[in-house]
Write an enzyme that holds these catalytic residues in place. Structure first.
Site, PDB file in Angstrom:
ATOM      1  N   ASN A   1       0.867  -1.179   0.000  1.00 55.32           N
ATOM      2  CA  ASN A   1       0.000   0.000   0.000  1.00 55.32           C
ATOM      3  C   ASN A   1       0.909   1.236   0.000  1.00 55.32           C
ATOM      4  O   ASN A   1       1.485   1.585   1.021  1.00 55.32           O
ATOM      5  CB  ASN A   1      -0.891  -0.032   1.251  1.00 55.32           C
TER       6      ASN A   1
ATOM      7  N   LYS B   1       0.118   4.220  -0.234  1.00 56.07           N
ATOM      8  CA  LYS B   1      -0.543   5.402   0.360  1.00 56.07           C
ATOM      9  C   LYS B   1      -0.322   6.608  -0.557  1.00 56.07           C
ATOM     10  O   LYS B   1      -0.227   6.445  -1.760  1.00 56.07           O
ATOM     11  CB  LYS B   1      -0.054   5.617   1.798  1.00 56.07           C
TER      12      LYS B   1
ATOM     13  N   HIS C   1      -9.567   0.972   5.168  1.00 59.39           N
ATOM     14  CA  HIS C   1      -8.269   1.174   5.817  1.00 59.39           C
ATOM     15  C   HIS C   1      -8.458   2.103   7.014  1.00 59.39           C
ATOM     16  O   HIS C   1      -9.285   3.020   6.973  1.00 59.39           O
ATOM     17  CB  HIS C   1      -7.278   1.774   4.818  1.00 59.39           C
TER      18      HIS C   1
ATOM     19  N   GLU D   1      -6.845   4.524   8.045  1.00 63.39           N
ATOM     20  CA  GLU D   1      -6.671   5.954   7.753  1.00 63.39           C
ATOM     21  C   GLU D   1      -7.935   6.530   7.127  1.00 63.39           C
ATOM     22  O   GLU D   1      -8.262   7.700   7.329  1.00 63.39           O
ATOM     23  CB  GLU D   1      -5.442   6.143   6.841  1.00 63.39           C
TER      24      GLU D   1
ATOM     25  N   GLU E   1      -4.939  -5.006  10.714  1.00 63.70           N
ATOM     26  CA  GLU E   1      -3.958  -3.945  10.875  1.00 63.70           C
ATOM     27  C   GLU E   1      -4.220  -3.201  12.178  1.00 63.70           C
ATOM     28  O   GLU E   1      -5.042  -2.268  12.211  1.00 63.70           O
ATOM     29  CB  GLU E   1      -4.041  -2.946   9.712  1.00 63.70           C
TER      30      GLU E   1
ATOM     31  N   GLY F   1       2.802   2.442  10.786  1.00 65.81           N
ATOM     32  CA  GLY F   1       3.723   3.572  10.637  1.00 65.81           C
ATOM     33  C   GLY F   1       4.453   3.951  11.917  1.00 65.81           C
ATOM     34  O   GLY F   1       5.067   5.001  11.997  1.00 65.81           O
TER      35      GLY F   1
ATOM     36  N   SER G   1       3.762  -1.985  10.271  1.00 67.92           N
ATOM     37  CA  SER G   1       5.222  -2.024  10.417  1.00 67.92           C
ATOM     38  C   SER G   1       5.843  -3.367  10.011  1.00 67.92           C
ATOM     39  O   SER G   1       6.786  -3.830  10.658  1.00 67.92           O
ATOM     40  CB  SER G   1       5.631  -1.630  11.835  1.00 67.92           C
TER      41      SER G   1
END
Ligand code: 13P
Length: 251
Positions: free
Chosen positions: A9, A11, A95, A97, A167, A173, A212
């Site tokens: 991904n 992003k 996701h 985010e 996730e 991150g 990560s």
């Protein structure tokens, strides 16, 4: 046997120059990667260019989001037909985010999974708890709610061919990975939840881990019986790192 999947991904990262370099290096290295499905998810605008560059490659292309609608007055959205026209195979849905920043609820994510399947694409449904939910010991409750949004409204059949990505938000991150044992326990919880409805689908569904993932921790994660690959953010922007993760999944 479930065939592992490693998806990158990207992003909102990259530019034409860096993406060309990344894809060329991936193309050169992919022959050394064994039996694993590999995909990359560029930002929408780069999808046509990336599918063109990967035309004769086994590396598939996906989108990071998709509208559940076929067409119409939905400013700023991209439909499944459009993605298919440019060679996309996968679409990431829900996701964290998008859940945190763009109001994507469990219900919206569930409806999008249906939309992705209706267009003949493969949804990668993301689930996972925030740091606060993790610290309150609510991981299983949150993941159950997110999975049940699809199960209860649309049935277990929606998971046939769907990929689930666990996730944990606190691992995205941050450099903090869930231990293989923690991830395994959540993956097996998700599989058991599906098995209550349909054992065959539960056994077939690929549940990949994200948060990560790096070359240095991938092998330990992928050695777990219910971890069927990875959804990789930061490390997918580095071709050598990403190819090492793909190799770890193939072993
Ligand atoms: P990182 O690998 O950068 O933690 O991102 C994970 C992720 O969100 C993939 O979708």
């Amino acid at each position: 046997m479930r065939r592992p999947l490693v998806a990158g991904n990207w992003k909102m990262n990259g530019n034409l120059k860096s993406i060309h370099a990344l894809v060329e290096e991936l193309k050169r290295g992919i022959d050394q990667v064994g039996e694993v499905d590999v995909a990359v998810m560029p930002p929408f605008v780069y999808i046509p260019e990336v599918t063109r560059l990967l035309k004769d490659s086994r590396i598939a292309v996906g989108a990071q989001n998709m509208s559940r609608h076929a067409a119409g007055a939905f400013t700023g959205e991209v439909s499944g037909e459009m993605l298919k026209e440019f060679g996309c195979r996968y679409a990431i849905i829900g996701h964290s985010e998008r859940r945190a920043n763009y109001g994507e609820t469990d219900e919206k994510a569930a409806r999008k999974v249906v939309g992705v399947k209706e267009r003949g694409l493969i949804p990668i449904l993301c689930v996972g708890e925030t740091l606060m939910e993790h610290e309150r010991g609510n991981t299983y409750g949150v993941v159950k709610r997110q999975v049940d949004a699809v199960l209860d409204f649309f049935g277990v059949e929606m998971f046939r061919g769907t990929v689930i990505a666990y996730e944990p938000v606190w691992a995205i991150g941050t450099g903090k990975t869930a231990t293989p044992e923690i991830a395994q326990s959540v993956h097996s919880f998700i599989r058991d939840r599906l098995a209550e409805r349909n054992e065959a689908i539960a056994n077939e569904v690929r549940i990949i881990y994200g948060g990560s993932v790096k070359a240095s921790n991938a092998a330990a994660l992928f050695a777990m019986p219910d971890i069927d690959g990875g959804l990789v953010g930061g490390a997918s922007l580095d071709a050598r790192e990403f190819l090492s993760i793909c190799k770890a999944a193939a072993q």
